[in-house]
Design an enzyme around this catalytic site. Structure first.
Site, mmCIF file in Angstrom:
data_model
loop_
_atom_site.group_PDB
_atom_site.id
_atom_site.type_symbol
_atom_site.label_atom_id
_atom_site.label_comp_id
_atom_site.label_asym_id
_atom_site.label_seq_id
_atom_site.Cartn_x
_atom_site.Cartn_y
_atom_site.Cartn_z
ATOM 1 N N ASP A 1 19.479 25.025 37.171
ATOM 2 C CA ASP A 1 18.658 25.512 38.623
ATOM 3 C C ASP A 1 19.645 26.292 39.418
ATOM 4 O O ASP A 1 20.488 25.857 39.548
ATOM 5 C CB ASP A 1 18.116 24.163 39.228
ATOM 6 N N HIS B 1 14.606 23.921 37.564
ATOM 7 C CA HIS B 1 13.728 23.897 38.750
ATOM 8 C C HIS B 1 12.342 23.546 38.701
ATOM 9 O O HIS B 1 11.790 24.126 37.687
ATOM 10 C CB HIS B 1 14.092 25.259 39.408
ATOM 11 N N SER C 1 12.434 21.988 46.989
ATOM 12 C CA SER C 1 12.738 23.397 46.967
ATOM 13 C C SER C 1 12.514 23.744 48.211
ATOM 14 O O SER C 1 13.458 23.442 49.290
ATOM 15 C CB SER C 1 11.819 23.843 46.011
#
Length: 409
Positions: free
Chosen positions: A349, A379, A191
């Site tokens: 996501d 995610h 991320s």
């Protein structure tokens, strides 16, 4: 009156179910577990925001404390891995050293955790356990960087922390100290950490003063651009649990020191409107999903390009065009020097298309890319591999990541 307690109980049960329930795509497995996880995060965030409203400080440090209280850190997990807290040129890191293996030189893995440049720690919960697993299974020295976070700092400080740690780690003296093979050192992150890993990999690859460079990069659902918040994945997954579209946009705005009152304008892509003279056609082409995504990936979405709006915003928030914050904007010549890449994306996501576009640009620049996409992924799943918050897709993703590093590092 006898029925009153029953009615109250029923109302509370219905209210709780309504609060927890979130409509999810059929392809997602273990849906109620994901809903409960999301409801827990929302509750913690709302509570911290309420505390801020009452004057008890910024909501993010409060949120961190609540989350850390729920995380289980087991110092005895995989006791064969030696763990130590060090500083690399002033940057705190946690070092994991495999004590087994066949002897000889080890792999090296530099990791940057995720959390929207505001949350997360190398030393807590799942991050700590996963680093131990990598060290053990890869016979590797894993260095997880404790870079500084918002609101204490903003861009470019987290990036500079990570770059400083990377340069220190890649020195011949340090690699020799930890018995690491200089030909087998990778940089990785998930991320926001994937963003930092991509940016650091770019900088190291073109730094002529660095004699030892990364031989691989592994990016887990990376955030690599902040100019288009209306990609197909941002729109398709705007209300998905764990990371919604508004939350991701807020993370970006906080990181880049943008005025949060402009959230609506950023959601409408006004910050990248045609009125922005700094956004040349060449720059726009670098994040144009209509050319970087396949027709299947584009689905039935249409690009959102504002004709005007937020004039001068790119001068006020220069980080929007800075490749150290948005690696997707790098020139092809820079990308061509980057190490081979493993890029993981998840269907559900908001950052899915960021990863897919970055994979495409790296490939077009001549870099070898392994792009792994999980049709049932969301995610955060990569870190959700321990009970009771374990998901099958997370376990598969972690195993595939380890297998790729075993074969490519």
């Amino acid at each position: 009156m006898r029925r009153f307690p029953l009615i109250i109980t029923l109302l509370l049960t219905v209210s709780l179910a309504y609060y927890i329930y979130t409509p999810l795509p059929d392809a997602l497995q273990e849906q109620w577990k994901l809903m409960l996880l999301d409801a827990s995060f929302r509750t913690i965030t709302y509570t911290a925001a309420l505390m801020q409203w009452f004057g008890f400080g910024h909501y993010i440090p409060s949120t961190r404390k609540y989350v850390e209280a729920l995380e289980i850190t087991d110092p005895e997990f995989l006791p064969g891995v030696i763990v130590s807290d060090e500083t690399f040129s002033g940057v705190p890191v946690r070092v994991y050293e495999a004590s087994g293996g066949e002897g000889g030189l080890k792999r090296g893995l530099l990791y940057f955790h995720g959390g929207g440049w505001a949350y997360g720690s190398a030393k807590k919960g799942a991050s700590d356990k996963i680093s131990r697993i990598w060290s053990d299974e890869l016979n590797a020295v894993v260095v997880s960087v404790e870079y500084r976070l918002y609101p204490e700092v903003q861009f470019p400080v987290p990036y500079l922390d990570c770059l400083t740690a990377a340069k220190y780690f890649l020195s011949a003296e340090v690699l020799s100290k930890y018995s690491i093979d200089p030909e087998r050192v990778a940089v990785s992150g998930d991320s926001a950490g994937g963003n930092l890993a991509a940016a650091v990999a770019q900088e190291i690859s073109q730094d002529s003063s660095m004699k030892i460079k990364f031989s691989a990069q592994a990016l887990i659902y990376p955030a690599v651009q902040a100019l288009d918040f209306n990609t197909p994945s941002f729109l398709q997954n705007q209300n998905m649990p764990v990371l919604s579209r508004p939350f991701m946009v807020q993370f970006w705005m906080q990181y880049l020191e943008a005025d949060l009152s402009l959230m609506g304008q950023f959601l409408s892509n006004n910050h990248s409107s045609l009125q922005q003279p700094l956004l040349t056609p060449e720059l726009r082409a670098r994040f144009d999903w209509t050319t970087l995504l396949s027709p299947e990936q584009q689905k039935d979405y249409r690009p959102v390009v504002a004709g005007e709006g937020l004039e001068g915003i790119l001068e006020k928030v220069p980080g929007l065009l800075d490749v150290r914050a948005s690696p997707l904007l790098a020139e092809s010549e820079v990308l061509s020097k980057c190490p081979k890449a493993y890029i993981m994306t998840c269907e559900f996501d908001v950052l899915r298309d960021d990863g897919l576009m970055y994979a495409r640009r790296l490939q077009e620049a001549g870099v070898t890319v392994t792009s792994v996409h999980y049709q049932d992924g969301f995610h955060g799943c990569f870190s959700l591999v321990f009970r009771p918050l374990d998901f099958d897709v997370g376990k598969r993703a972690l195993r595939d990541y380890i297998n790729w590093l075993q074969d490519n590092l």
